[in-house]
Scaffold this active site. Sequence first.
Site, PDB file in Angstrom:
ATOM      1  N   TYR A 112     -23.484 -17.068 -10.228  1.00 18.97           N
ATOM      2  CA  TYR A 112     -22.682 -16.856 -11.441  1.00 18.97           C
ATOM      3  C   TYR A 112     -23.645 -16.476 -12.559  1.00 18.97           C
ATOM      4  CZ  TYR A 112     -18.883 -17.712 -14.746  1.00 18.97           C
ATOM      5  OH  TYR A 112     -17.943 -17.572 -15.712  1.00 18.97           O
ATOM      6  N   LYS A 167       0.360 -11.878   8.458  1.00 18.42           N
ATOM      7  CA  LYS A 167      -0.445 -10.659   8.650  1.00 18.42           C
ATOM      8  C   LYS A 167      -1.880 -10.920   8.181  1.00 18.42           C
ATOM      9  CE  LYS A 167       2.949  -7.824   9.924  1.00 18.42           C
ATOM     10  NZ  LYS A 167       3.051  -6.975  11.099  1.00 18.42           N
TER      11      LYS A 167
HETATM   12  C1  PYR Z   1       6.173  -6.971  13.496  1.00 16.64           C
HETATM   13  C2  PYR Z   1       6.686  -6.398  12.261  1.00 16.64           C
HETATM   14  O1  PYR Z   1       5.933  -5.870  11.460  1.00 16.64           O
HETATM   15  C3  PYR Z   1       8.104  -6.436  11.998  1.00 16.64           C
HETATM   16  O2  PYR Z   1       8.869  -6.880  12.848  1.00 16.64           O
HETATM   17  O3  PYR Z   1       8.489  -6.007  10.900  1.00 16.64           O
HETATM   18 MG    MG Z   2       6.852  -5.488   9.578  1.00 14.14          MG
END
Ligand code: PYR
Ligand code: MG
Length: 441
Positions: A112, A167
């Site tokens: 920092y 994700k």
């Molecule tokens: C897997 C995915 O991205 C969906 O089912 O929208």
């Molecule tokens: Mg999707």
Amino acid sequence: MSQIQFIRNLIIETPSKPGNFAKVASAIGELKGDIGDIQTIKVGTLSTIRDVSIQCTSEEQLDQIVAAINAIGDGIQVHAVTDDVLHAHEGGKIAMKSRVEVRSLGDLRRIYTPGVANVCKVIQNDPVQADYFTGISNTVAIVTDGTAILGLGNIGPVAGMPVMEGKAVLFDQFAGISGIPILLDTSDPDEVVETVKHIHQSFGGILLEDIGSPHCFEIEERLKAELDIPVMHDDQHGTAVVTLASALSACRQSGVELSQSVVGQIGLGAAGLAISRMFMAYGVKEMYGVDPNSEAADRLKQHGGTALDSVEEIMKTCDIVIATTGVQGLIKPEMVRQGQIILALSNPNAEIEPEAALEAGAAFAADGRQVNNILGFPGIFRGALNAHAKDITYPMLIAAALAILDSTKPGDLVPHPLDPTVHANVASAVERVANEEENTI
Ligand SMILES: CC(=O)C(=O)O
Ligand SMILES: [Mg+2]
Ligand SMILES: NC(=O)C1=CN([C@@H]2O[C@H](COP(=O)(O)OP(=O)(O)OC[C@H]3O[C@@H](n4cnc5c(N)ncnc54)[C@H](O)[C@@H]3O)[C@@H](O)[C@H]2O)C=CC1
């Protein structure tokens, strides 16, 4: 009303006698519960306690299963029903963690102020240095407006956050990428494009996720044109890549040429149109599609496909049928033709269960749990980021599909998603093509 499948865990005690657990399994099976993981929690001298995960379609079915197990007698009983899926989401699935520790004043001054100021100047003098001295080039924004969350529809970005966090977990585990969910409270293409443009400097790439059609097409096209970092709408191209790989795999096993096959796409939204376009780009000459939305059908025609009038017609005409409608049970077993390849990809529930399609005569059948863009997007972004690619191009996507095909074990339709080699293979194939194309910064 369509039934949403859900998972519950039953804590079951069985007295230690061979055959007792078999009785439990048949009670569950007779009521059409789908057994998942079984974990032994305690092995005692007199009894064993197991945590059994089951997939059900209604609370009523779950209650019947619990009652049936308790009715077996011989001391067999369900002690508790837990919701492990909800439990796994408590507090969210991701968190920002630092990569360095601050244990001393020396550390503080290094990471920092005042030390950091020198790094700022290095980047000011040569902005490319940000690739080396910040996490930007390894961070991807996962952008959604919540309008097409899985097949659940327009449930809003906050309700869609568990998918975006999922994700991010996959980016981290399969590609070592930091995924940062960005929830947008607008779907207006001008506003989305402006917003993403204003924040894009924080990221090495942009993954658009679960943005509904048709606005997803304009948003992706404009962001790809206006930004010099990789942008990809996962539901379009991640899905198309994995679907192409699985269709090629099924064709290879059946000894037929994909390009000579008649292919039908049911549902021409984000996923369906991109799948059709990729199959035509791969050389499929007879590409048919159906969608009750006439504008979606027109889009297929503009790209060179042929729109048919009904799901029945698609099922009668096509050797390979793909469905991405979000409508559970849309394909009836009596519509299935002998030897057809059926990829019913809607999540969380398929247009036809693979078992039902196979029983009705399909040669190959899979759903969205198997044929899932998880096999594509982590490696595609890893490869694009490694190559410092400015864009994700069609040749990169085709290379990803072929890498998935090559990573598929004999007899399987697609690789196992937990097989790390598939993600590494996709990444290197994409990186190689990006470098060959000189599509790099
Ligand atoms: C897997 C995915 O991205 C969906 O089912 O929208
Ligand atoms: Mg999707
Ligand atoms: N397995 C996977 O990796 C993926 C699966 N999907 C699934 O595909 C489904 C659709 O997703 P998106 O394309 O993003 O949504 P979308 O909303 O863009 O497209 C859905 C399309 O299906 C059409 N449709 C609805 N009912 C229909 C019917 N009876 N017959 C024919 N077409 C019909 C709609 O008019 C719309 O054009 C979702 O369930 C999603 O979970 C999407 C991306 C990846």
